[in-house]
Design an enzyme around this catalytic site. Sequence first.
Site, PDB file in Angstrom:
ATOM      1  N   SER A  95      41.975  43.311  39.470  1.00 44.60           N
ATOM      2  CA  SER A  95      42.492  43.171  40.518  1.00 44.60           C
ATOM      3  C   SER A  95      41.637  43.896  41.547  1.00 44.60           C
ATOM      4  CB  SER A  95      43.695  43.945  40.586  1.00 44.60           C
ATOM      5  OG  SER A  95      43.549  45.030  41.026  1.00 44.60           O
ATOM      6  N   LYS A  96      41.638  43.401  42.870  1.00 45.32           N
ATOM      7  CA  LYS A  96      40.681  43.722  43.796  1.00 45.32           C
ATOM      8  C   LYS A  96      41.145  45.449  44.242  1.00 45.32           C
ATOM      9  CE  LYS A  96      42.531  41.130  47.846  1.00 45.32           C
ATOM     10  NZ  LYS A  96      42.052  40.270  48.757  1.00 45.32           N
ATOM     11  N   ARG A  97      42.534  45.902  43.921  1.00 41.50           N
ATOM     12  CA  ARG A  97      42.690  47.229  44.296  1.00 41.50           C
ATOM     13  C   ARG A  97      42.209  48.346  43.313  1.00 41.50           C
ATOM     14  NH1 ARG A  97      46.020  44.324  47.029  1.00 41.50           N
ATOM     15  NH2 ARG A  97      46.856  43.252  45.193  1.00 41.50           N
TER      16      ARG A  97
END
Length: 474
Positions: free
Chosen positions: A234-236
């Site tokens: 995930s980009k987070r």
Amino acid sequence: MTVRVRFAPSPTGMFHVGSARSALHNWVVAKQSGGTFVLRIEDTDASRNHPRWVDGIVRAMEWLGIDGDGYEGPYFQSSYAGEHTKAAQQLFDAGKAYYCDCTRETLEQRTGNKYGGYDGFCRDRGLGPGDGHALRFRTPDEGVTIVKDLVRGEPTFENNLIEDFVIARGDGSAVFLLANVVDDITMEITQVIRAEEHLPNTPKQQMLWEALGHTPPVWAHVPIIVNEKRQKLSKRRDKVALEMYRDEGFLAEAMRNYLMLLGWAPAGDREIVPWSVVEEEFSLADVNPSPAFFDVKKLTAFNGEYIRALPVEQFIERCRPWLTGPFVDAEEKGETGFGITPPPWAPEAYDPAVFAAVAELAQTRIALLAEIVSYVDFFFLDAPVVDEAAWAKADLTLLPDVIAAYSEVDWNAEALKESLLAVGEQRGLKLGKAQAPVRVAVTGRSVGLPLFESLEVLGRERTLDRLRAAVARA
Ligand code: GLU
């Protein structure tokens, strides 16, 4: 039938490594069959799109080598809005879709279920278009929809579990499910290769293909990519931006090779293979449907191997962006977050001949091209960057003797080594111990390029200056 595949990213953020893999899968399939790869930018969500992300997609394609024969595009979904509306109208006219004025609230009041699907309330109300009227597809009440998926076999969906889904919003604009299908039909796509996340959309999309009078494509849903904790990338949480890997100096060819290994492997024990082998051997039917682990350590090791395999002239060429730019300063970085940061030296201090003289020595030591800067910065700075920990550990008392010896010695690596060996021996020091303070004084660090070759290139005057400065500093 000529194969036409497409890669259809939405320009809403950085370029995810998973998208890069989908793009490559499509590219390989197009190349294997002499078919066409279409790049379609799905830019219909105006509130989330930004031209810089479109630019990011186009640059990512170039970087990955998706270009030339067989490449078509980019096309923009927004320019096909007329086709989308026509298709919606066609479905309504044929009685395959109906208008609905229910809101989330009225639906919930009726069903008492906050999260439940649509209950079909407007199916036979005969509503026409109007403000706030969504268009819903009338799904069959019975039977099954079988999806032919090259990776997953034949996932089968019960039609009665699929609600009458929305295909156009109250303002008449098509939603993703419809726009995506209409574009695939318009662009004569024969195979849809995309991420597993879209599998739940597929029975609905297949119904749309059929309702619009076309034979659905062959599908392939490639496995999700997970991190070391088996969580979806995930980009987070994870480093997922292809741009970041590019800025750190991963080679495109190492990245391409590694991405193809997520869920697939060439025959035999090989992992590092030329792209031609991927094109010969890759088959969607061989892709493992389970989640694939994105192992950054392994990718980095791969990259190191790719770097070492370059002819030295190419290595020099590939290092150039980190040494001479173009760079992106902190302010510009704020815009996109990406780009190569300038090195610590003044641009006019950089000397390509010096770099060329030590490039081969650096090539065997780095795993990322960006690391080159810390290996060679001491040549181009007036005073080296100081690694305080290394400095604190160094015993500099040897340096006055080294200065004396190095003022006289012939200036070549072999003589410099012999001379330091002799200085060390007088104090009972082995070469390694004697080298340590010289390395710290000259380069600022405790690890780096082979010392004597570096000194030879740096020259007598600059070496002596640094040794003297270190003595003064101690
Ligand atoms: N725009 C969609 C996405 O980026 C495309 C999905 C597809 O390939 O059909 O997820």
